[in-house]
Design a protein around this motif. Structure first.
Motif, PDB file in Angstrom:
ATOM      1  N   MET A  77       0.825  -1.200   0.000  1.00  0.00           N
ATOM      2  CA  MET A  77       0.000   0.000   0.000  1.00  0.00           C
ATOM      3  C   MET A  77       0.864   1.256   0.000  1.00  0.00           C
ATOM      4  O   MET A  77       0.544   2.246  -0.665  1.00  0.00           O
ATOM      5  N   PHE A  78       1.970   1.228   0.752  1.00  0.00           N
ATOM      6  CA  PHE A  78       2.882   2.373   0.742  1.00  0.00           C
ATOM      7  C   PHE A  78       3.496   2.541  -0.647  1.00  0.00           C
ATOM      8  O   PHE A  78       3.626   3.665  -1.153  1.00  0.00           O
ATOM      9  N   SER A  79       3.846   1.412  -1.270  1.00  0.00           N
ATOM     10  CA  SER A  79       4.424   1.468  -2.619  1.00  0.00           C
ATOM     11  C   SER A  79       3.408   1.997  -3.630  1.00  0.00           C
ATOM     12  O   SER A  79       3.764   2.748  -4.545  1.00  0.00           O
ATOM     13  N   ILE A  80       2.140   1.615  -3.467  1.00  0.00           N
ATOM     14  CA  ILE A  80       1.086   2.130  -4.351  1.00  0.00           C
ATOM     15  C   ILE A  80       0.971   3.636  -4.208  1.00  0.00           C
ATOM     16  O   ILE A  80       0.822   4.371  -5.196  1.00  0.00           O
ATOM     17  N   TYR A 115      -8.513  -2.736  -5.510  1.00  0.00           N
ATOM     18  CA  TYR A 115      -9.676  -1.958  -5.043  1.00  0.00           C
ATOM     19  C   TYR A 115      -9.741  -1.942  -3.517  1.00  0.00           C
ATOM     20  O   TYR A 115     -10.079  -0.935  -2.902  1.00  0.00           O
ATOM     21  N   ARG A 116      -9.432  -3.083  -2.886  1.00  0.00           N
ATOM     22  CA  ARG A 116      -9.421  -3.132  -1.426  1.00  0.00           C
ATOM     23  C   ARG A 116      -8.344  -2.217  -0.848  1.00  0.00           C
ATOM     24  O   ARG A 116      -8.558  -1.520   0.146  1.00  0.00           O
ATOM     25  N   ASP A 117      -7.164  -2.228  -1.498  1.00  0.00           N
ATOM     26  CA  ASP A 117      -6.075  -1.363  -1.039  1.00  0.00           C
ATOM     27  C   ASP A 117      -6.464   0.106  -1.156  1.00  0.00           C
ATOM     28  O   ASP A 117      -6.149   0.915  -0.272  1.00  0.00           O
ATOM     29  N   MET A 118      -7.146   0.461  -2.233  1.00  0.00           N
ATOM     30  CA  MET A 118      -7.587   1.844  -2.418  1.00  0.00           C
ATOM     31  C   MET A 118      -8.592   2.245  -1.337  1.00  0.00           C
ATOM     32  O   MET A 118      -8.548   3.361  -0.802  1.00  0.00           O
ATOM     33  N   ASP A 119      -9.495   1.323  -1.023  1.00  0.00           N
ATOM     34  CA  ASP A 119     -10.457   1.596   0.050  1.00  0.00           C
ATOM     35  C   ASP A 119      -9.737   1.806   1.380  1.00  0.00           C
ATOM     36  O   ASP A 119     -10.096   2.696   2.164  1.00  0.00           O
ATOM     37  N   ALA A 120      -8.713   0.981   1.634  1.00  0.00           N
ATOM     38  CA  ALA A 120      -7.964   1.093   2.890  1.00  0.00           C
ATOM     39  C   ALA A 120      -7.195   2.413   2.959  1.00  0.00           C
ATOM     40  O   ALA A 120      -7.150   3.069   4.009  1.00  0.00           O
TER      41      ALA A 120
END
Length: 303
Positions: free
Chosen positions: A6-9, A36-41
């Motif tokens: 997520m940090f890398s994204i 999509y889940r990572d974006m929500d988080a």
């Protein structure tokens, strides 16, 4: 690891104006659903992500967002370290220790961090059961991370054993026990599975995925049937009572007994709790509970 991805994204989004879910999925070798889940988080923790639909759509950050908005104060670093320490106590996860060390390096004060909180035993289970549960947690988290399915052998509350193919969604810690929320292919709906009752896990790695609905209501328990319960305890049990009741529910009687009055969902079995107190508890009401308790004592005595 999900946190590192997520940090890398986030860094990737800062470098590029607009990124599609397909590009991110290919870049980080995960499914689009995971992206999509990572974006929500990320959105949930305050990262201002904008999503554009359509053929040329994708994800971007609002123009005013800068990387310095994602840096942490010393107090925030301490909070992160405390949270990681507690999660490490729960899971015994070596990756968390590595992440703790990384955050330690970001601190201005280089003294070793000592957590003010710890979790020695998260549940009421025996140590061997807790260790077994931790292994299941690690395995399940890996399955969720890889977006795979599982075939499990599950023992229900009524002691029936079944084989289920499920798509794990997330782990829940409730009432001192771990539960897995998952889409069950047999029931075609989201269900909760208590980890101690999952007796075998087989990972399914093929490309055939179950389609599940994120917002499907999970039937956790029957509709609550609340009734007032009145119990009398010996005064010596006061310490134990504060593990279960509030000051407003406990009153001292003239004869020295402690009267406890509380509302309880009668779908749940209260007898194991009452038996824990042995001769130090007496049921005032309701009558049906008193009769159940007496019959249980008789059965134990005669068996």
């Amino acid at each position: 690891m999900k946190t590192e991805r997520m940090f890398s994204i986030l860094i990737y989004l800062l470098k590029k104006h607009l990124v599609s879910a397909e590009e991110l999925a290919e870049k980080f070798e995960v499914s689009k659903r995971t992206i999509y889940r990572d974006m929500d988080a990320l959105s949930a923790v305050g990262i201002p992500i904008i999503s554009y639909l359509g053929k040329n759509g994708g994800f971007t950050l609002i123009d005013s967002f800068q990387l310095d908005k994602f840096t942490f104060s010393e107090d925030e670093k301490k909070i992160l370290l405390e949270g990681l320490a507690l999660k490490n106590d729960l899971f015994d996860n070596n990756h968390l220790s590595i992440l703790q060390n990384k955050i330690e390096l970001l601190k201005e004060n280089k003294d070793e961090h000592f957590s003010n909180m710890t979790i020695a035993s998260a549940t009421l289970h025996r140590k061997s059961i807790e260790e077994e549960t931790k292994l299941k947690i690690q395995q399940i988290l890996a399955v969720i991370e890889q977006d795979n399915q599982m075939r499990i052998s599950y023992v229900s509350q009524t002691s029936s054993t079944s084989s289920r193919i499920i798509q794990p969604i997330k782990l829940n810690f409730m009432n001192g026990s771990w539960y897995l929320e998952a889409f069950c292919e047999t029931k075609k709906a989201n269900r909760l599975f208590k980890l101690t009752r999952i007796r075998n896990i087989e990972v399914i790695t093929d490309n055939t995925k179950i389609t599940y609905v994120e917002d499907t209501e999970i039937p956790l328990i029957k509709t609550e049937k609340v009734e007032e319960i009145v119990l009398l305890f010996s005064k010596s049990e006061l310490g134990k009572l504060y593990d279960f009741f509030t000051d407003d529910e406990i009153s001292l009687q003239e004869d020295g007994h402690l009267k406890v009055t509380f509302d309880y969902d009668t779908n749940k079995n209260l007898l194991p709790f009452l038996l824990m107190f042995g001769r130090h508890v007496k049921i005032e009401s309701p009558l049906w509970l008193k009769n159940q308790y007496v019959n249980e004592i008789k059965f134990i005595y005669e068996s």
